[in-house]
Design a protein around this motif. Structure first.
Motif, PDB file in Angstrom:
ATOM      1  N   ALA A 198       5.397 -16.060  77.215  1.00 61.59           N
ATOM      2  CA  ALA A 198       5.555 -15.219  76.099  1.00 61.59           C
ATOM      3  C   ALA A 198       5.114 -15.805  74.808  1.00 61.59           C
ATOM      4  CB  ALA A 198       7.100 -15.160  75.762  1.00 61.59           C
ATOM      5  N   ASP A 257       1.571 -14.435  74.586  1.00 62.02           N
ATOM      6  CA  ASP A 257       1.685 -13.109  74.252  1.00 62.02           C
ATOM      7  C   ASP A 257       1.569 -12.988  72.642  1.00 62.02           C
ATOM      8  OD1 ASP A 257       2.691 -10.421  73.536  1.00 62.02           O
ATOM      9  OD2 ASP A 257       2.878 -10.451  76.016  1.00 62.02           O
ATOM     10  N   ILE A 258       2.904 -13.601  71.915  1.00 64.38           N
ATOM     11  CA  ILE A 258       2.839 -13.441  70.718  1.00 64.38           C
ATOM     12  C   ILE A 258       1.671 -14.322  69.947  1.00 64.38           C
ATOM     13  CG2 ILE A 258       4.472 -15.386  70.378  1.00 64.38           C
ATOM     14  CD1 ILE A 258       5.488 -14.087  68.006  1.00 64.38           C
ATOM     15  N   THR A 262       3.751  -8.807  65.636  1.00 71.61           N
ATOM     16  CA  THR A 262       4.642  -9.574  65.662  1.00 71.61           C
ATOM     17  C   THR A 262       4.528 -11.138  65.191  1.00 71.61           C
ATOM     18  OG1 THR A 262       5.351  -8.287  67.582  1.00 71.61           O
ATOM     19  CG2 THR A 262       6.494 -10.332  67.101  1.00 71.61           C
ATOM     20  N   PHE A 319       8.959 -14.869  67.813  1.00 73.58           N
ATOM     21  CA  PHE A 319       9.559 -14.315  68.957  1.00 73.58           C
ATOM     22  C   PHE A 319      10.823 -15.343  69.267  1.00 73.58           C
ATOM     23  CE2 PHE A 319       9.873 -14.778  73.785  1.00 73.58           C
ATOM     24  CZ  PHE A 319      10.625 -13.547  74.128  1.00 73.58           C
ATOM     25  N   LEU A 326      13.952 -16.366  72.176  1.00 73.73           N
ATOM     26  CA  LEU A 326      14.491 -16.131  73.496  1.00 73.73           C
ATOM     27  C   LEU A 326      15.853 -16.777  73.592  1.00 73.73           C
ATOM     28  CD1 LEU A 326      14.059 -15.412  76.558  1.00 73.73           C
ATOM     29  CD2 LEU A 326      12.996 -17.756  76.605  1.00 73.73           C
ATOM     30  N   PRO A 344      19.350 -11.055  69.243  1.00 69.77           N
ATOM     31  CA  PRO A 344      19.016 -10.149  68.225  1.00 69.77           C
ATOM     32  C   PRO A 344      19.714 -10.400  66.795  1.00 69.77           C
ATOM     33  CG  PRO A 344      20.454  -9.476  69.914  1.00 69.77           C
ATOM     34  CD  PRO A 344      19.997 -10.521  70.475  1.00 69.77           C
ATOM     35  N   LYS A 356       8.197  -9.466  61.476  1.00 72.41           N
ATOM     36  CA  LYS A 356       8.403  -8.698  62.472  1.00 72.41           C
ATOM     37  C   LYS A 356       8.482  -9.487  63.582  1.00 72.41           C
ATOM     38  CE  LYS A 356       6.368  -5.278  65.350  1.00 72.41           C
ATOM     39  NZ  LYS A 356       5.180  -4.647  66.008  1.00 72.41           N
ATOM     40  N   TYR A 357       9.719  -9.000  64.397  1.00 72.79           N
ATOM     41  CA  TYR A 357      10.223  -9.867  65.505  1.00 72.79           C
ATOM     42  C   TYR A 357      10.084  -9.109  67.041  1.00 72.79           C
ATOM     43  CZ  TYR A 357      14.334  -7.267  64.533  1.00 72.79           C
ATOM     44  OH  TYR A 357      15.269  -6.376  64.511  1.00 72.79           O
ATOM     45  N   HIS A 358      10.175 -10.133  67.878  1.00 74.83           N
ATOM     46  CA  HIS A 358      10.500  -9.616  69.194  1.00 74.83           C
ATOM     47  C   HIS A 358      11.611 -10.356  69.819  1.00 74.83           C
ATOM     48  CE1 HIS A 358       8.243  -6.463  71.159  1.00 74.83           C
ATOM     49  NE2 HIS A 358       7.559  -6.338  70.130  1.00 74.83           N
ATOM     50  N   TRP A 359      12.418  -9.813  70.460  1.00 75.02           N
ATOM     51  CA  TRP A 359      13.462 -10.796  71.047  1.00 75.02           C
ATOM     52  C   TRP A 359      13.838 -10.534  72.525  1.00 75.02           C
ATOM     53  CZ3 TRP A 359      17.617  -8.401  72.767  1.00 75.02           C
ATOM     54  CH2 TRP A 359      18.186  -6.939  72.123  1.00 75.02           C
ATOM     55  N   ALA A 360      14.046 -11.632  73.327  1.00 75.03           N
ATOM     56  CA  ALA A 360      14.467 -11.318  74.667  1.00 75.03           C
ATOM     57  C   ALA A 360      15.629 -12.029  74.914  1.00 75.03           C
ATOM     58  CB  ALA A 360      13.390 -11.823  75.652  1.00 75.03           C
TER      59      ALA A 360
END
Lengths: 419, 419
Positions: free
Chosen positions: A170, A173-174, A182, A185, A187, A276, A289-293
């Motif tokens: 990941a 990816d970021i 993004t 990230f 996790l 989150p 800006k973010y992504h989370w898993a």
């Protein structure tokens, strides 16, 4: 030699390799057919014993049992059901002995974490008091790696490998998205009280600037300001920030970052949603800006990416449990003993259950970096061998193939029993 | 033959195999050294071309380029940056041509989804108008599988394999826990407008009662009552319920179940958090204990579990892009053409970009089951080949090893350009 039956059950949260332990127990029992007759598995763990809901493992083919070694989940059903204290709930313990007696079960193999080690010990003590000749062995398992005595807990190495690999992937990816999109990230990983799994995320990188840039442990009080400062520094310096956060992350007063409010049968709070929550804080404080898993079950079920070391050890503790039982070692647990770090060598040693039950092993303070956001070289040296080696399951039509059992039930001999 | 340089760039959300396409492009260019001089990669996609921020790929070893085939993410940096319309932002397009001219770039390979196909077409059209001899080829990529013409989009097959595998594994986990604990597992997957990835989750099982018990597509209006009824039925019949839900799940009026409220550079809303939202509804309406996971980047970065079919196709479209360019086929996209389902056979065919740009391919209605909660046999027949085969990356010390590039910059020749 006299031949008696064995009982095997799985307890608590399952792992990618608990069935490898089942495989180790069952195959060892089959090799000792002169002394061990049938293996009966508890359907849904200890509840299967209490309700006389037993699976006749003798009806499973050698091939099906072999396939357990590469099958995640708990093939016979697990349970979150902790036997109460023996004084006020003696009837439950006596019922277990009755069921064992009715089916000529003299070997009790209980595959679980700290709570089940405690149950195993109590069953052993009561059978002794009642004069029933039972040998009780606890087979260690927990993704949380929090069992004492054993150098590591079977189940942990595979989660560690999955989290380290996923973090590394990941992060690539970021890293490729961060110029225009993004920046952060997050996790979220398991580990209610101890940061072992979060620490494993740190294996993804090793060197200045290599992600993850931040690991948030339950052992270190969450300080929003300090975390935001670190996230901002990482984004400014490297263009992005990868955070691995434990579901158990908490403030200094013990409040969890995110608390679903549910409680399981062991009285543990059911957590979730830290990622989150933290991502929202980062957006609020820094505007990134973010992504989370949230990996949740995926991490502990990911048999496709199991650690070969972990699979081998899970199998070995299962096998050794049977050897211990046949050697008359009662109320014991086969534990992993580390012989050397590099090259990694280990063996299985017996540990008395009295020393194991109801104790949690926390991360040593010198495993966490001074600043609280990463692991130390001594932690890396401990963790590194546990994720070594691959042991891919067989694939068919693009998907991993898993054991398919008959799960034939044993005929009941006793009156029903209310839980 | 005259020798000119090539430009390659990655656009939009990256995939587990976009670098396999890069590998295909670069290796093909190297094989055609008589006609193609250097390959310059755009640092962070098309922005690299606009700002003359170019990477000299000729400085990378053959071994490093080969390793791209098993490296997730975008090795040269991607971007979410869509060129505006040509009428009002002609300067941007002219700048591209200027940069290409300055570096003797006559081949333009743009690796992305629908938006970048559109950019590629426009660049091609403008270069023609400006009399600059550029051959522009779009290399298809998107995990969303929403590109038209091509039978499938490189990048999708690997996500599909990851989601199907993860669903199968997690289902074994919850199946073993459900007697006394978690009853519902919700996995949120990507797919903003089309349910391709959610559909792939259905590959995990095949037959009465096999999980997932419920797939929630963006194509089917979310009906809370109907979903709850189905979840309850599944728990009552099988003891548990596995739900795969698309991030794009929405109500009949188009409102997304969860809407983070952010918008990316292409004007798409950034989604997330459907799984916890749905899990909360289930708890509220039915009272079941739940677990949920959001795979997010993990699913599209999971090169460790890539589909071999996908890797082969991603490589092939990269390679064929170069062959098309050298054959003078301008404004084209190498597309996957399915020759047969079983045994699966495919080849690469050129498609005119005018037919590809700015179109989204949705799931055919006959791919979704009548009740809206699963896939049909025709959908399964379409999806099944795309996840076939494993192509594990090399592992070292328990972790996958990925390409490490020098990323040497090309000396600038032009004045700076403000985006």
């Amino acid at each position: 030699m006299a031949q008696h039956n064995a009982f095997y059950a799985q307890s608590g949260g399952v792992t990618a390799v608990i069935n490898a332990s089942a495989c180790g127990v069952i195959e060892a029992c089959r090799r000792h057919g002169d002394r061990i007759g049938k293996v009966y598995a508890g359907h849904n763990g200890i509840i299967g014993a209490l309700t006389e809901d037993l699976i006749d493992v003798s009806q499973e083919s050698d091939e099906a049992i072999r396939a357990l070694r590469h099958t995640p989940g708990g093939a016979f059903g697990s349970c979150r059901y902790k036997l109460k204290d023996i004084e006020s709930h003696r009837a439950q313990y006596e019922r277990l002995i009755e069921v064992f007696k009715a089916h000529d079960i003299r070997y009790f193999f209980y595959n679980g974490g700290g709570d089940s080690a405690d149950t195993c010990l109590k069953v052993s003590q009561l059978s002794e008091k009642m004069g029933y000749p039972l040998t009780a062995i606890h087979v260690p398992k927990t993704v949380d790696n929090d069992l004492p005595i054993t150098d590591n807990s079977p189940g942990f190495g595979s989660v560690a490998k999955y989290i380290a690999t996923s973090t590394r992937e990941a992060a690539l990816d970021i890293a490729s998205m961060c110029a225009t999109s993004t920046k952060v990230f997050v996790l979220e990983v398991m580990g209610r009280h101890a940061g072992w799994i979060a620490a494993a995320g740190a294996l993804a990188g090793n060197g200045e600037g290599e992600p993850p840039h931040l690991v948030i442990f339950p052992e270190v009080a969450f300080d929003r300001g300090a975390v935001m400062k670190r996230v901002e520094e990482s984004v400014k310096r490297y263009g992005y920030c990868v955070v691995v956060v434990s579901e158990g992350a908490r403030y200094a007063d013990g409040t969890f970052l995110a608390d679903a409010g549910n409680t399981d049968a062991f009285g543990h709070r059911q957590l979730g949603g830290v990622a989150p929550t933290l991502a929202g804080m980062i957006k609020q404080d820094l505007g990134y800006k973010y992504h989370w898993a949230v990996a949740d079950y995926l991490q502990r079920a990911a048999r496709h990416l199991a650690s070969k070391t972990d699979v081998d050890q899970a199998y070995a503790v299962g096998r050794e449990a049977v050897e211990l039982a046949l050697a008359g070692k009662n109320a014991m647990m086969p534990a992993i003993k580390r012989v050397s770090d590099d090259p990694y060598e280990w063996r299985v040693e017996a540990a008395p259950l009295a020393e194991v039950a109801n104790k949690e092993k926390f991360m040593p303070r010198d495993f966490i970096r001074e600043d609280g956001f990463g692991i130390t070289p001594v932690c890396r040296r401990y963790l590194a061998p546990l994720i070594q080696g691959e042991d891919f399951p067989p694939f068919e039509n693009g998907l991993p193939m898993f054991a398919s059992l008959k799960l034939a039930k044993v005929e009941r001999k006793l009156p029903t029993f209310e839980l």
